[in-house]
Design a protein around this motif. Structure first.
Motif, PDB file in Angstrom:
ATOM      1  N   UNK A   1      -6.618   3.649  15.731  1.00 45.84           N
ATOM      2  CA  UNK A   1      -5.277   4.114  15.354  1.00 45.84           C
ATOM      3  C   UNK A   1      -4.411   2.944  14.917  1.00 45.84           C
ATOM      4  N   UNK A   2      -4.487   1.841  15.676  1.00 48.48           N
ATOM      5  CA  UNK A   2      -3.726   0.647  15.275  1.00 48.48           C
ATOM      6  C   UNK A   2      -4.171   0.145  13.912  1.00 48.48           C
ATOM      7  N   UNK A   3      -5.469   0.152  13.699  1.00 48.50           N
ATOM      8  CA  UNK A   3      -5.990  -0.306  12.417  1.00 48.50           C
ATOM      9  C   UNK A   3      -5.520   0.612  11.292  1.00 48.50           C
ATOM     10  N   UNK A   4      -5.575   1.910  11.524  1.00 48.72           N
ATOM     11  CA  UNK A   4      -5.133   2.848  10.491  1.00 48.72           C
ATOM     12  C   UNK A   4      -3.639   2.716  10.237  1.00 48.72           C
ATOM     13  N   UNK A   5      -2.867   2.497  11.323  1.00 48.61           N
ATOM     14  CA  UNK A   5      -1.436   2.266  11.137  1.00 48.61           C
ATOM     15  C   UNK A   5      -1.199   0.999  10.322  1.00 48.61           C
ATOM     16  N   UNK A   6      -1.959  -0.019  10.631  1.00 50.09           N
ATOM     17  CA  UNK A   6      -1.856  -1.261   9.852  1.00 50.09           C
ATOM     18  C   UNK A   6      -2.231  -1.000   8.392  1.00 50.09           C
ATOM     19  N   UNK A   7      -3.281  -0.245   8.178  1.00 50.68           N
ATOM     20  CA  UNK A   7      -3.684   0.045   6.813  1.00 50.68           C
ATOM     21  C   UNK A   7      -2.631   0.850   6.071  1.00 50.68           C
ATOM     22  N   UNK A   8      -1.987   1.775   6.784  1.00 58.41           N
ATOM     23  CA  UNK A   8      -0.933   2.562   6.143  1.00 58.41           C
ATOM     24  C   UNK A   8       0.241   1.687   5.757  1.00 58.41           C
ATOM     25  N   UNK A   9       0.652   0.834   6.716  1.00 53.16           N
ATOM     26  CA  UNK A   9       1.753  -0.090   6.398  1.00 53.16           C
ATOM     27  C   UNK A   9       1.368  -1.017   5.255  1.00 53.16           C
ATOM     28  N   UNK A  10       0.120  -1.476   5.270  1.00 52.67           N
ATOM     29  CA  UNK A  10      -0.343  -2.347   4.188  1.00 52.67           C
ATOM     30  C   UNK A  10      -0.306  -1.610   2.861  1.00 52.67           C
ATOM     31  N   UNK A  11      -0.766  -0.354   2.884  1.00 55.95           N
ATOM     32  CA  UNK A  11      -0.760   0.420   1.645  1.00 55.95           C
ATOM     33  C   UNK A  11       0.663   0.625   1.138  1.00 55.95           C
ATOM     34  N   UNK A  12       1.603   0.926   2.065  1.00 48.63           N
ATOM     35  CA  UNK A  12       2.994   1.112   1.651  1.00 48.63           C
ATOM     36  C   UNK A  12       3.574  -0.176   1.089  1.00 48.63           C
ATOM     37  N   UNK A  13       3.256  -1.283   1.771  1.00 47.12           N
ATOM     38  CA  UNK A  13       3.807  -2.555   1.310  1.00 47.12           C
ATOM     39  C   UNK A  13       3.173  -2.979  -0.008  1.00 47.12           C
ATOM     40  N   UNK A  14       1.876  -2.765  -0.107  1.00 43.68           N
ATOM     41  CA  UNK A  14       1.198  -3.158  -1.337  1.00 43.68           C
ATOM     42  C   UNK A  14       1.555  -2.232  -2.493  1.00 43.68           C
ATOM     43  N   UNK A  15       2.066  -1.049  -2.176  1.00 46.97           N
ATOM     44  CA  UNK A  15       2.464  -0.135  -3.242  1.00 46.97           C
ATOM     45  C   UNK A  15       3.716  -0.617  -3.956  1.00 46.97           C
ATOM     46  N   UNK A  16       4.491  -1.470  -3.277  1.00 45.41           N
ATOM     47  CA  UNK A  16       5.674  -2.020  -3.919  1.00 45.41           C
ATOM     48  C   UNK A  16       5.250  -2.943  -5.047  1.00 45.41           C
ATOM     49  N   UNK A  17       6.179  -3.102  -5.983  1.00 49.21           N
ATOM     50  CA  UNK A  17       5.854  -3.932  -7.138  1.00 49.21           C
ATOM     51  C   UNK A  17       5.551  -5.357  -6.712  1.00 49.21           C
ATOM     52  N   UNK A  18       6.412  -5.940  -5.925  1.00 46.94           N
ATOM     53  CA  UNK A  18       6.151  -7.275  -5.397  1.00 46.94           C
ATOM     54  C   UNK A  18       6.953  -7.444  -4.115  1.00 46.94           C
ATOM     55  N   UNK A  19       6.335  -7.177  -2.972  1.00 44.75           N
ATOM     56  CA  UNK A  19       7.060  -7.316  -1.699  1.00 44.75           C
ATOM     57  C   UNK A  19       7.385  -8.775  -1.409  1.00 44.75           C
ATOM     58  N   UNK A  20       8.290  -8.945  -0.448  1.00 41.07           N
ATOM     59  CA  UNK A  20       8.675 -10.286  -0.076  1.00 41.07           C
ATOM     60  C   UNK A  20       7.566 -11.001   0.681  1.00 41.07           C
ATOM     61  N   UNK A  21       7.573 -12.316   0.560  1.00 35.44           N
ATOM     62  CA  UNK A  21       6.523 -13.106   1.212  1.00 35.44           C
ATOM     63  C   UNK A  21       6.656 -13.047   2.732  1.00 35.44           C
ATOM     64  N   UNK A  22       7.875 -12.915   3.255  1.00 38.39           N
ATOM     65  CA  UNK A  22       8.053 -12.875   4.708  1.00 38.39           C
ATOM     66  C   UNK A  22       7.435 -11.594   5.283  1.00 38.39           C
ATOM     67  N   UNK A  23       7.657 -10.464   4.598  1.00 36.71           N
ATOM     68  CA  UNK A  23       7.062  -9.211   5.070  1.00 36.71           C
ATOM     69  C   UNK A  23       5.552  -9.262   4.994  1.00 36.71           C
ATOM     70  N   UNK A  24       5.040  -9.836   3.938  1.00 32.27           N
ATOM     71  CA  UNK A  24       3.583  -9.962   3.800  1.00 32.27           C
ATOM     72  C   UNK A  24       3.011 -10.863   4.867  1.00 32.27           C
ATOM     73  N   UNK A  25       3.710 -11.954   5.148  1.00 32.29           N
ATOM     74  CA  UNK A  25       3.213 -12.881   6.158  1.00 32.29           C
ATOM     75  C   UNK A  25       3.209 -12.232   7.530  1.00 32.29           C
ATOM     76  N   UNK A  26       4.255 -11.454   7.832  1.00 28.33           N
ATOM     77  CA  UNK A  26       4.289 -10.782   9.129  1.00 28.33           C
ATOM     78  C   UNK A  26       3.166  -9.760   9.264  1.00 28.33           C
ATOM     79  N   UNK A  27       2.941  -8.986   8.212  1.00 26.95           N
ATOM     80  CA  UNK A  27       1.863  -8.005   8.262  1.00 26.95           C
ATOM     81  C   UNK A  27       0.508  -8.680   8.302  1.00 26.95           C
ATOM     82  N   UNK A  28       0.392  -9.797   7.644  1.00 29.72           N
ATOM     83  CA  UNK A  28      -0.867 -10.544   7.667  1.00 29.72           C
ATOM     84  C   UNK A  28      -1.145 -11.097   9.054  1.00 29.72           C
ATOM     85  N   UNK A  29      -0.119 -11.567   9.705  1.00 29.56           N
ATOM     86  CA  UNK A  29      -0.298 -12.065  11.077  1.00 29.56           C
ATOM     87  C   UNK A  29      -0.714 -10.922  12.003  1.00 29.56           C
ATOM     88  N   UNK A  30      -0.113  -9.754  11.788  1.00 30.04           N
ATOM     89  CA  UNK A  30      -0.468  -8.615  12.622  1.00 30.04           C
ATOM     90  C   UNK A  30      -1.926  -8.211  12.396  1.00 30.04           C
TER      91      UNK A  30
END
Length: 1455
Positions: A854-883
């Protein structure tokens, strides 16, 4: 990759290929059951045995001989065979009427008569197509290009070839005698009729005669055709003359035979309303009998007339007579070959057709001879060695050949050769082939095709008869293109094919679930074949292109079977194929437990097709029941189900028979009867349990399904023949059930557990079932193995889940990054979790893994939402990457996030750099582009990259353009550069060249403002400002229009300074021009100068402008605003000069006064005491040794002598100085030297005025030593005269007034005034003085004479604009008095002259002589005339330039 050509064969997808291990390969049925879920979806599969499994070839090659089948490739394909059958019918139709069919050519290709016939028939027939003018549409449907009148050609060909056949098919051509016979007039010989012979380009069609060829054995000498063409030669469509001569009796006519007339066309006429052909024939027969009784001669059966005997035809079949013009359609001429009347044609076509099948070759081959023939055929066909022909080429060529009717390629195939006659390719026990000891295991191998059908797991082992092809293998010897057509195995069984050696065999297969779909497609595409042969697909004589089947939705798969490989076909899987070349294969059938339901379904299918069975399914089941104790429980369970269905159906059928009235019955042992004697007469099904017979029809038998089809007798006369009573069948079923019951209970319990929800189950219950099976000694069935496998999987899954959770806890504190080797992918984790929940037992670790998922799927969903943006901020990407890195799962999103993080950082770096244009240099842009090139493609990155590259391109363009503008020669003007700067200002980047361009434009503007301000209000510019402005302009890369003029001024000033320096400066002088022209700031000794330089104002007040050195004077003159302030500065310097010089003179004079202390003063440059002859400077009054002063011997008496320190310049005469001032005035540039020169001239003029007003006084002095060149004694002069003399000596201009003044002083002061120490000195002094006076006169006269000679040579005309005035003068020798008064009062006095001459206004006129004297007039305010030579002006200057005299220029500068 090249695209396939139209109609080129495209290979279907490959079927699965399995490569079992030695362990999996041990039991064939276990392995086949394992791969069945995958392989049955494709219908066929290929199995490669483990490496090293190579059974010896045990077939007796020398004894093997066979007669192959003949296969004509284009007759195999369904649609091609339909076309060939149609063409054969057309050819036969015309052949029976004495003509030969030729295939027309339209647009350089053979006309498809079958397609043309079908299209016209679909449109309603020939008449409707002609009436509605649809021939153009038909030509388009046939693929012809529009606009070429192809429709008319098609109509002509149809009317000529197909329309008579169409009429024949409908019966419209059958003759019908009229009720009232009439005898129509015979047609004219020249009238036109339809004719078959039309185009000499048409090719003769060679009929296949399929039924006749199959019914007659070919001759022994027949050989295989290689590539025979169907159309041969350009012969006439009528019979040849030789044929006519050989068979003269077959062509009869009533009357004399006329030579072949010209073809005559008669329009097609319909004689009477069409009726059924059978009725016509009956009526025709009656008419014929009556006619024979009435008329004894031949008459036409259509018109009843006997005229036109040359047009009367006699049928070669029935001897009936017909007029050629009475036939429908009419014949243009008498046929030259055999001719059949319409009645005979109908009878010939009414015969039943022979079913299509393969012919047997006339030659018997051995394996070696067949191989030689096969290799020779392939190498000749492809014109290359057999092993070099690609399989793809053979495949495409095979499907091309089977689809064409224009090429006949015939091959032979040694198929269905019984292995029991010549031995199998595999070694068998008790066989003639001796097996080596290390190969004996092949005798008992399950993959030995002799063993596979009779293994315990095979159902066929319970069939008592040896069935060739099913229980006994068949051998297949193939050659290139030899094929096996679409078919399914008998009774829908499995089949296994092993290729012992040779070239590959290409297979095509369709899965079992698509069998009905394939049959429907083939029936749809070739309905004519199935109308005559409903079970066509069971005859193995028809193929169809896999591409065509795939186009209609049938899934088809292919494979190439190489030597040493197995091909398995699954139940009801249609398959076909062909051989790539000479090879040897072996095949057999087998049936497993899972086949049982399909086997019974196949029997019902055969019954519907009226197809015979190879064996009795019911008999096989009963045989297995009789051995129930020896059966495996799994098989017993399957038999129980199958037998239950069998008993239920048999009971229902017998009850139905009883209801119909069948009361008689008897028990019959069908096992003792051959299969052909117990087949149902209706459906050909082999009867075993029961059958119906009737006494009226001995030898006939029907099954219980077709009781009413036996005969016309009453069912009460029928007899029910049965093998078992219903009681016996029930007893057999009970025995099977009892055997399978315990196992079924256990199996049902297992199945229930496996299918039920897992919540209430655990591993212990499953282990209990395993214990029960072991306790009751259940056989090792698939269900038991499956249960064991499930328990093993559950235990393994629990262990893996625990390890994964433990590993997760450990990796939380693991340092470092990167992927762990034991990490699962998300799909693996999801599959693993699903596997845990799919297990028929609960796993304790499952909820924890589900939470992780479930955590992995939640992470994947958040990743998909973030990656769906044209160009998300580097801080948000770094936080999700750390997670995501904290999850111990292989996440594909991490790499994408890292990739996107790099992209986001790069985009942000570009944005940050764009926001700070001052730091966005070209190198920075290139560095960002280089960094962005390595990034993964993304829309935002590409947009940013495009903008950055565009900016870089623009910047590089402007940098280069700015550089070119800055370095252009000639330089660009300010306006051009300013417009470029305006464009550059819109570029937000740091561009050095553009900034330099902008700075250059700003500096150019400032320079232009300074240049304009320099001459604002008509002011005369200062040289320093001018020079500074010119030097500034040199560093400005802009075209400055005033620069050339300013440089010219500076150049003129420099030229002027050089001229002035040549005029004033001494040779090798260390003084500058300004030092010479300015009053001396330092008249004292060098020591005093140094001291004054070092003096510093003690006060802290603002320092006053000091004029202590020449630099101060130069600075003051440069900073002066106008000439008046400059003159004031120089006047101040003059006062300081006079003051310092007065002090110096006093000091030096004091040296020669007696000193009380008796000390001796130091004099001269050597700073020693006076000694010997001394020279005294008239200006500084210091004494010098004659040996220390260079040129002491050249000192002239009567002239003032100045020491080297006081001699500062050449002291040019005033007439040479005035032109310098005039030229400077024309330049109109202020410079310190110019101001100093003006001041020199002003000072000179003022001094001259003073000289004219003052007379020298006498004064004297004495000393203790003698002077070689003494000075005028100061004692004899007043202070005014002394100042006047000093002032004159300070002037840097040679003036005659100074010499006159000095001479006057000398004349007035007698030598006696000098007090010398001794008479010797006095005597020497007087001698020197006399000599000095003597030298005073002679050199002067000599110089005057020389000047006079030179003036005679100069004859320059006065300029016209100056009103030239020429006076002839004769100049006499000037006599001047030596008195000061005369010298000062009349400097230009002349003793006599020959004539009057105008007075020159020059202060010191040189009184030139000669025939012509050039004059110049002042352009100033006085307008006075001057001799050009007196004022130093040349004739060219006087003519081209303005001249201003010294008085006017002095007045101008003093204003």
């Amino acid at each position: 990759m090249t695209q396939p050509r139209p109609n080129e064969f495209i290979p279907p997808p490959e079927c699965p290929v399995f490569e079992p291990s030695w362990e999996e390969f041990a039991d064939p049925f276990v392995f086949i059951n394992k791969i069945r879920p995958i392989a049955e979806n494709t219908g066929i599969c290929k199995i490669r045995p483990p490496q090293g499994w190579q059974p010896p070839f045990a077939c007796d090659v020398d004894r093997l001989h066979f007669t192959p089948r003949i296969q004509r490739l284009n007759e195999l394909e369904a649609q091609t065979r339909v076309k060939l059958n149609f063409l054969d019918q057309i050819a036969k139709f015309w052949e029976l009427q004495g003509c030969t069919l030729k295939i027309p050519h339209v647009e350089r290709r053979s006309l498809d008569l079958y397609q043309l016939y079908k299209l016209v028939t679909e449109e309603g027939g020939f008449d409707i197509v002609c009436r509605e003018r649809k021939w153009t549409q038909i030509s388009l449907k046939m693929g012809f290009a529009p606009g070429k009148a192809i429709g008319s050609h098609l109509r002509a060909h149809y009317e000529r070839i197909l329309y008579p056949y169409s009429l024949f098919q409908t019966g419209a051509n059958l003759p019908v005698r009229l009720l009232e016979p009439s005898f129509p007039d015979p047609p004219q010989k020249n009238s036109q009729k339809p004719t078959l012979t039309n185009d000499t380009k048409d090719k003769e069609y060679k009929s296949h005669d399929l039924p006749q060829r199959q019914s007659v054995q070919p001759a022994e000498t027949s050989t295989i055709a290689r590539r025979a063409k169907r159309t041969e030669g350009r012969c006439s469509k009528t019979e040849h003359a030789e044929q006519c001569e050989s068979r003269p009796n077959l062509r009869r006519r009533m009357g004399s035979y006329v030579a072949k007339p010209e073809p005559v066309n008669i329009p097609v006429q319909v004689k009477q309303e069409l009726i059924e052909p059978s009725g016509l024939i009956v009526e025709y027969e009656k008419s014929k009998v009556s006619n024979k009784a009435e008329v004894e001669q031949y008459i036409c059966l259509v018109c009843g007339g006997g005229g036109d005997e040359d047009r009367l035809l006699l049928c070669d079949g029935c001897d009936d007579s017909y007029h050629t013009f009475c036939l429908i359609p009419p014949l243009p001429e008498v046929p030259k070959g055999d001719w059949r009347c319409p009645k005979c044609l109908a009878q010939e076509y009414g015969k039943p057709q022979v079913a299509f099948g393969f012919e047997q070759a006339s030659r018997n081959y051995t394996l070696r001879s067949f191989g030689d023939m096969a290799d020779s055929f392939k190498s000749d066909y492809f014109n290359m060695p057999v092993h070099m022909v690609p399989t793809e080429l053979v495949e495409k060529e095979f499907w091309r050949l089977v689809s064409t009717i224009e090429e006949d390629v015939t091959v032979e195939y040694g198929a269905d050769i019984a292995s029991k006659d010549f031995g199998s390719g595999f070694p068998v026990k008790n066989g003639t082939f001796r097996v080596a000891p290390d190969e004996e295991h092949y005798l008992s191998s399950g993959w030995n095709l002799n063993n596979m059908p009779v293994l315990d797991a095979s159902v066929l082992t319970h069939i008592t008869a040896d069935i060739c092809g099913m229980k006994l293998p068949w051998l297949y010897v193939g050659m290139c293109f030899s094929s096996f057509c679409w078919h399914i195995e008998d009774h829908w069984s499995y089949s296994v094919n092993y290729l012992h050696w040779g070239e590959p065999k290409t297979w095509y297969g369709a899965p079992g679930y698509a069998a009905e779909q394939l049959e429907a497609v083939m029936k749809k595409l070739a309905p004519e074949l199935f109308e005559s042969q409903p079970d066509l697909l069971h005859q193995l004589v028809t193929i169809m292109n896999p591409n065509l089947l795939m186009e209609h939705g049938v899934p088809i798969y292919r494979t190439n079977q190489c030597a040493g490989e197995f091909v398995i076909t699954f139940p009801r899987a249609y398959h076909s194929g062909f051989n790539q070349g000479f090879n040897f294969a072996e095949a057999v059938n087998f049936c497993t437990v899972d086949w049982m339901p399909l086997g019974r379904e196949c029997v019902e299918h055969y019954r519907s097709l009226h197809r015979y069975c190879v064996f009795s399914h019911d008999e096989m089941v009963c045989n297995m029941v009789s051995k129930v104790e020896n059966l495996e429980l799994e098989l017993a369970s399957a038999i129980q189900k199958d037998m239950g269905i069998m008993v239920q159906k048999e009971q229902a059928l017998r009850e139905r028979a009883y209801k119909l009235g069948v009361w008689h019955s008897q028990q019959v042992d069908y096992e003792d009867q051959p299969d052909e004697e117990r087949q149902c007469t209706k459906c050909r099904t082999t009867c075993y349990l029961s059958g119906i017979t009737c006494p009226c029809s001995p030898g006939q038998l029907v099954c219980l399904h077709h009781i009413q089809d036996l005969c016309s007798c009453s069912p009460s006369n029928y007899t029910l023949n049965y093998k078992f009573t219903l009681g016996m069948l029930n007893q057999m079923f009970t025995s099977v059930a009892s055997r399978a019951e315990s196992y079924d209970d256990w199996a049902s319990k297992v199945n229930k557990i496996l299918k039920a929800n897992q919540d209430n189950k655990n591993l212990e219950e499953l282990r209990g079932l395993i214990g029960e099976a072991e306790k009751k000694a259940y056989p090792d069935t698939d269900l038991l193995r499956h249960l064991r496998q499930i328990i093993q999987d559950a235990e393994k899954s629990a262990s893996m889940a625990q390890q994964l959770l433990n590993g997760k806890r450990q990796t939380r504190y693991r340092s470092g990054g990167g992927k762990s080797q034991n990490q699962l992918t998300v799909e693996e984790l999801r599959s693993f979790v699903q596997q845990l929940y799919d297990l028929p037992c609960s796993i304790r670790q499952a909820p924890f893994l589900k939470a992780l998922l479930s955590r992995v799927e939640h992470f994947q969903q958040r990743s998909a939402d973030l990656l769906a943006e044209d160009m998300p901020g580097s801080s948000a990407l770094q936080g999700l990457l750390d997670e995501g890195s904290g999850l111990d799962v292989e996440l594909p999103e991490l790499s994408v996030l890292r990739q996107r993080l790099e992209q986001a950082r790069w985009v942000e770096a570009v944005q940050q750099a764009s926001e700070q244009p001052a730091s966005l240099s070209l190198d920075c842009m290139r560095r960002l582009i280089d960094q962005g090139v390595g990034l993964a493609p993304h829309a935002c990155v590409e947009r940013t990259m495009a903008r950055l590259q565009e900016l870089l391109t623009v910047c590089e363009h402007w940098e280069e353009k700015a550089h070119n503008m800055l370095t252009a020669r000639p330089r660009h003007d300010v306006e051009t550069l300013e417009s470029a700067v305006l464009e550059v200002n819109s570029i937000h980047a740091y561009l050095p060249n553009c900034l330099q361009l902008k700075d250059s434009v700003n500096r150019a503007k400032e320079w232009l403002q300074e240049a304009d301000a320099l001459q604002l209000g008509g002011r005369v510019p200062v040289l320093a400002s001018l020079t500074d402005l010119v030097s500034k302009a040199k560093s400005i890369p802009v075209l400055l229009e005033p620069l050339a003029r300013l440089e010219s001024l500076v150049s003129e000033v420099q030229t002027w300074k050089e001229g002035a320096a040549r005029t004033f400066l001494l040779k090798n002088s260390s003084l500058s021009l300004l030092e010479v022209l300015c009053p001396r700031c330092e008249a004292g000794s060098q020591k005093s100068k140094s001291k004054r330089v070092k003096d510093v104002s003690p006060t802290g007040k603002k320092p006053i402008v000091r004029l202590d050195c020449i630099n101060d004077v130069e600075r003051a003159l440069s900073e002066s605003k106008d000439t008046a302030s400059a003159m004031a500065t120089l006047s101040e310097v003059r006062l300081k000069e006079l003051e310092s010089l007065s002090s110096l003179r006093t000091t030096n004079e004091a040296k020669f006064q007696p000193m009380p202390s008796g000390s001796v003063p130091t004099v001269c440059l050597c700073h020693t005491v006076p000694a010997g002859p001394m020279l005294q400077c008239e200006l500084c009054r210091d004494a010098y040794h004659s040996g220390c002063v260079p040129g002491a011997t050249e000192v002239q008496a009567g002239h003032p002598w100045l020491c080297p320190l006081c001699t500062r310049s050449e002291k040019p005469p005033l007439d040479k100085v005035l032109p310098l001032l005039a030229s400077l005035q024309r330049i109109r540039v202020r410079l310190p030297e110019g101001d100093a020169l003006r001041y020199v001239i002003e000072r000179t003029v003022r001094w001259q005025h003073r000289v004219q007003q003052v007379s020298p006084a006498y004064c004297g002095s004495n000393g203790s030593f003698y002077m070689q060149h003494p000075c005028i004694p100061l004692s004899g002069l007043s202070s005014e005269l002394e100042d006047l003399l000093v002032e004159g000596l300070l002037l840097q201009v040679t003036l005659p007034e100074l010499q006159q003044l000095y001479q006057g002083f000398l004349n007035q002061l007698s030598p006696s005034h000098h007090s010398l120490q001794s008479s010797e000195h006095d005597h020497q002094y007087h001698i020197l003085q006399k000599e000095t006076e003597k030298l005073e006169k002679n050199p002067k006269r000599r110089l005057e004479k020389e000047n006079s000679d030179e003036q005679d040579k100069d004859k320059v005309k006065k300029p016209k604009k100056k009103k030239p005035r020429m006076i002839k003068e004769r100049r006499c020798e000037e006599k001047r008095t030596t008195s000061p008064s005369n010298s000062l009062s009349d400097p230009s006095y002349s003793e006599d002259s020959e004539e009057d001459w105008s007075v020159c206004s020059a202060e010191r006129c040189q009184q030139p002589e000669g025939n012509e004297v050039n004059w110049v007039q002042c352009d100033g305010s006085c307008n006075q005339w001057f001799h050009q030579i007196c004022v130093g002006v040349s004739a060219e200057q006087a003519e081209n330039e303005d001249y201003i005299c010294i008085n006017c220029s002095t007045n101008y500068f003093t204003q």
